[in-house]
Write an enzyme that holds these catalytic residues in place. Structure first.
Site, mmCIF file in Angstrom:
data_model
loop_
_atom_site.group_PDB
_atom_site.id
_atom_site.type_symbol
_atom_site.label_atom_id
_atom_site.label_comp_id
_atom_site.label_asym_id
_atom_site.label_seq_id
_atom_site.Cartn_x
_atom_site.Cartn_y
_atom_site.Cartn_z
ATOM 1 N N ARG A 293 0.805 -1.308 0.023
ATOM 2 C CA ARG A 293 0.031 -0.246 -0.037
ATOM 3 C C ARG A 293 0.916 1.302 0.015
ATOM 4 O O ARG A 293 0.416 2.425 -0.892
ATOM 5 C CB ARG A 293 -0.913 0.188 1.141
ATOM 6 C CG ARG A 293 -2.075 -0.751 1.011
ATOM 7 C CD ARG A 293 -2.902 -1.241 2.257
ATOM 8 N NE ARG A 293 -4.189 -2.024 1.717
ATOM 9 C CZ ARG A 293 -4.861 -2.671 2.652
ATOM 10 N NH1 ARG A 293 -4.856 -2.649 3.960
ATOM 11 N NH2 ARG A 293 -5.852 -3.564 2.076
ATOM 12 N N TYR A 436 -5.788 -1.702 -7.170
ATOM 13 C CA TYR A 436 -5.275 -2.812 -6.543
ATOM 14 C C TYR A 436 -4.702 -2.485 -5.090
ATOM 15 O O TYR A 436 -4.695 -1.206 -4.601
ATOM 16 C CB TYR A 436 -4.238 -3.593 -7.132
ATOM 17 C CG TYR A 436 -3.019 -2.759 -7.855
ATOM 18 C CD1 TYR A 436 -2.652 -1.275 -7.638
ATOM 19 C CD2 TYR A 436 -2.397 -3.416 -9.183
ATOM 20 C CE1 TYR A 436 -1.692 -0.741 -7.893
ATOM 21 C CE2 TYR A 436 -1.145 -2.709 -9.423
ATOM 22 C CZ TYR A 436 -1.024 -1.438 -9.112
ATOM 23 O OH TYR A 436 0.102 -0.733 -9.871
ATOM 24 N N GLU A 437 -4.409 -3.502 -4.291
ATOM 25 C CA GLU A 437 -3.940 -3.308 -2.787
ATOM 26 C C GLU A 437 -5.086 -2.304 -2.027
ATOM 27 O O GLU A 437 -4.731 -1.677 -1.144
ATOM 28 C CB GLU A 437 -2.676 -2.501 -2.713
ATOM 29 C CG GLU A 437 -1.573 -2.929 -3.700
ATOM 30 C CD GLU A 437 -1.560 -4.353 -3.889
ATOM 31 O OE1 GLU A 437 -1.639 -5.029 -2.926
ATOM 32 O OE2 GLU A 437 -0.715 -5.001 -4.774
ATOM 33 N N GLY A 438 -6.438 -2.743 -2.587
ATOM 34 C CA GLY A 438 -7.577 -2.193 -1.762
ATOM 35 C C GLY A 438 -7.879 -0.953 -2.294
ATOM 36 O O GLY A 438 -7.056 0.075 -2.372
#
Length: 594
Positions: A293, A436-438
């Site tokens: 993140r 991506y990555e949340g």
């Protein structure tokens, strides 16, 4: 062809003048080698590699993409050779422990290198970037044997790594995953299942790929409480020519980042090894996720910086019309478009987000150093502040990075829509960063729901106290009054709006979801305002001490722009947060028709 020039002057300003990296490194144990000369030399060499090797490959990667043939993936022209050069230069080992082959330098210094590499060529940077997350996961949760077997090879760069979470039927809701791991008599596991969207899942750049995989044991409880974490290498270490039941089923056809292989990965009774305790895999994986993140926050900075550099060059060269106040360049047939206020606004927006984003990410990276190096209260304090800032950095900077990339395309006009200029690629490549990555929405729920409201506001107070202390110290500084006064007001309002949302959420939890993204963006603008105030303070001090460099005047004027033109966006966000969930949730599901 678009170009990238490492912003070494601004990196030095943020790292040394604003954040006092020399003292920061001195305060870290076992960082004696991180002297100013050593740090400067590393950054300069990284800049050369980024500018001369990676930047020219950026458009090639986009145009050629990766090629899949019977499970094997070939990367674009020049990618493999660039990776070998990267490994030979020792870059993968920079910020890792010496006992496993690393150089023992701080994580924050490695992040500066990642900025240079990522801005020059984001698709290429994802190959070593995913490896970095795998290294951190193994370092935190692996056994000594696993570290000696896998971590050493990842640190050397001989092998690369991935993270394998998402499955066709589940993305964010990992409690639904179906990949299984059957225990074997020798202590290993047979892992079977399919993972999708696996960045750098298969390629030709390294001799082995170490997959970090989430899977379920046979007796695992349902949901997220029944997830374990496994090392599943493409080839077992004892036989690098023999398949381990891991194969790439296909490549995704994507909007952008074509130079990176985004794979469907099939695990067919592949041999794997448990990392960490059984059924605690999600907790272990957060080591990887938090690394990723912050790395994705860096992507927002990368697209803003790249867009600004190339937009600025074009805006100074492109002649169109005359300045509104009369010819700025009467010797030319028209004035360059940089004379027009709306073009200036887009350029300054890019500049403010790139330079402010750099300060925020470097600030977070120093927190990573502190959390990693210290124990006790100091570690807890750094961890807590980093946990609060990570969703803001990831979501806010990728949102404004995408905005900046779009401004770049707009400045080029019709030429921005044409591939050869590179601006449309910058827009396409940046779009994934908000997913991506949340996603931004997931980060927002994490920030407001988990980090702030579930801690009764303690996570927020950790940062607002820092902001309050800064404002109190500078309250009588006339040169900074135009920055301090609005920050004092926003800091007070931040707590008040948080309390209002929390009170409403006690009656209706949809209030959290309805306010969350606006709350995150509001938080991002305030945090970046603090970063710009810090930079303005530093620049003013340099000027007061006799520095006549235009660089410092430009800092102050960009800070003025941020506070006058960007920070007021918080006003509309307050109104939308206050409006609540009714207008979002009152329309019946069956009434959504077309």
């Amino acid at each position: 062809m678009p170009e990238y020039k490492a912003p070494l002057r601004d990196i030095d300003f943020v790292l040394n003048d604003v954040l006092n990296a020399e003292k920061h490194y001195q305060d870290l144990p076992d960082c004696e080698e991180a002297t100013p000369d050593m740090v400067s030399a590393i950054i300069e060499e990284g800049a050369k590699f980024a500018e001369r090797v990676l930047s020219p490959l950026n458009q090639i990667g986009d145009q050629q993409g990766c090629q899949w043939n019977d499970g094997q993936v070939t990367t674009p022209e020049g990618f493999k050779e660039a990776y070998q050069q990267y490994v030979e230069s020792g870059w993968p080992s920079l910020a890792h422990e010496e006992q496993y082959g690393g150089q023992g330098l701080p994580e924050s210094l490695g992040l500066v290198l990642n900025e240079l590499v990522g801005t020059a060529n984001w698709s290429w940077s994802m190959y070593p970037g995913l490896s970095h997350g795998a290294m951190n996961t193994l370092d935190a949760h692996g056994t000594e044997e696993q570290k000696q077997t896998y971590l050493t090879q990842l640190i050397s760069g001989n092998w690369t790594g991935t993270m394998c979470l998402t499955e066709p039927h589940c993305g964010t809701d990992l409690g639904m995953l179906r990949t299984k791991a059957e225990p074997q008599a020798d202590g290993s596991y047979k892992v079977s299942g399919t993972k999708i969207f696996i960045s750098a899942g298969e390629h030709d750049m390294a001799e082995n790929i170490v997959h970090i995989v989430l899977a379920r044991l046979p007796d695992a409880p349902a949901g997220t409480k029944g997830i374990s974490l496994f090392i599943v290498p493409k080839h077992l270490p004892e036989s690098l020519t023999k398949s381990n039941g891991v194969s790439c089923g296909s490549l995704e056809h994507k909007m952008g980042i074509h130079g990176n292989s985004t794979c469907v990965m099939n695990f067919d009774e592949a041999t794997g090894y448990l990392i960490g305790p059984p059924n605690k895999g999600l907790n272990c994986m957060f080591t990887f996720m938090n690394t990723a993140r912050l790395g994705t926050a860096l992507q927002g900075l990368a697209h803003a910086e790249w867009g600004f550099q190339n937009s600025l060059t074009y805006a100074k060269d492109r002649l169109q019309m005359r300045a509104l106040n009369g010819p700025a360049h009467p010797d030319k047939p028209a004035d360059p478009i940089i004379v027009h206020p709306e073009v200036r606004k887009m350029l300054l927006t890019q500049k403010a987000f790139a330079e402010g984003g750099r300060a925020l990410i470097y600030y977070c990276a120093q927190l990573v150093d502190k959390a990693k190096a210290h124990e006790g209260e100091e570690k807890e304090k750094a961890d807590a502040l980093l946990a609060f800032l990570t969703p803001i950095a990831k979501a806010f900077l990728t949102e404004v990075g995408f905005e900046s990339a779009n401004h770049g395309l707009q400045i080029y006009g019709g030429h921005g829509f044409i591939a050869e200029w590179g601006m449309e690629q910058n827009v396409r490549d940046s779009r994934i960063s908000m997913l991506y990555e949340g996603t931004t929405q997931i980060q927002a729920i994490d920030l407001l729901g988990r980090k702030v409201l579930m801690t009764q506001g303690e996570a927020l107070k950790g940062f607002t106290k820092i902001l309050h202390k800064f404002c109190q110290a500078e309250i009588d500084n006339e040169a900074l009054a135009k920055y301090v006064k609005p920050l004092v007001e926003l800091n007070k309002e931040w707590g008040e709006i948080t309390m209002q949302i929390g009170m409403k959420a006690m009656q209706n939890r949809d209030e959290v979801g309805a306010a969350s993204v606006d709350y995150l963006m509001y938080s991002g603008y305030v945090v970046l305002g603090y970063m710009w105030a810090l930079m303005a303070k530093t620049a003013q001090e340099k000027i007061d001490s006799g520095a006549s460099d235009d660089f410092y005047q430009a800092k102050l004027k960009t800070a003025d722009f941020y506070f006058n033109r960007i920070l007021p966006r918080t006003r509309s966000l307050v109104e939308t947060m206050k409006s609540g969930s009714d207008s979002l949730m009152s329309l019946e599901e069956d009434h959504f028709v077309f």
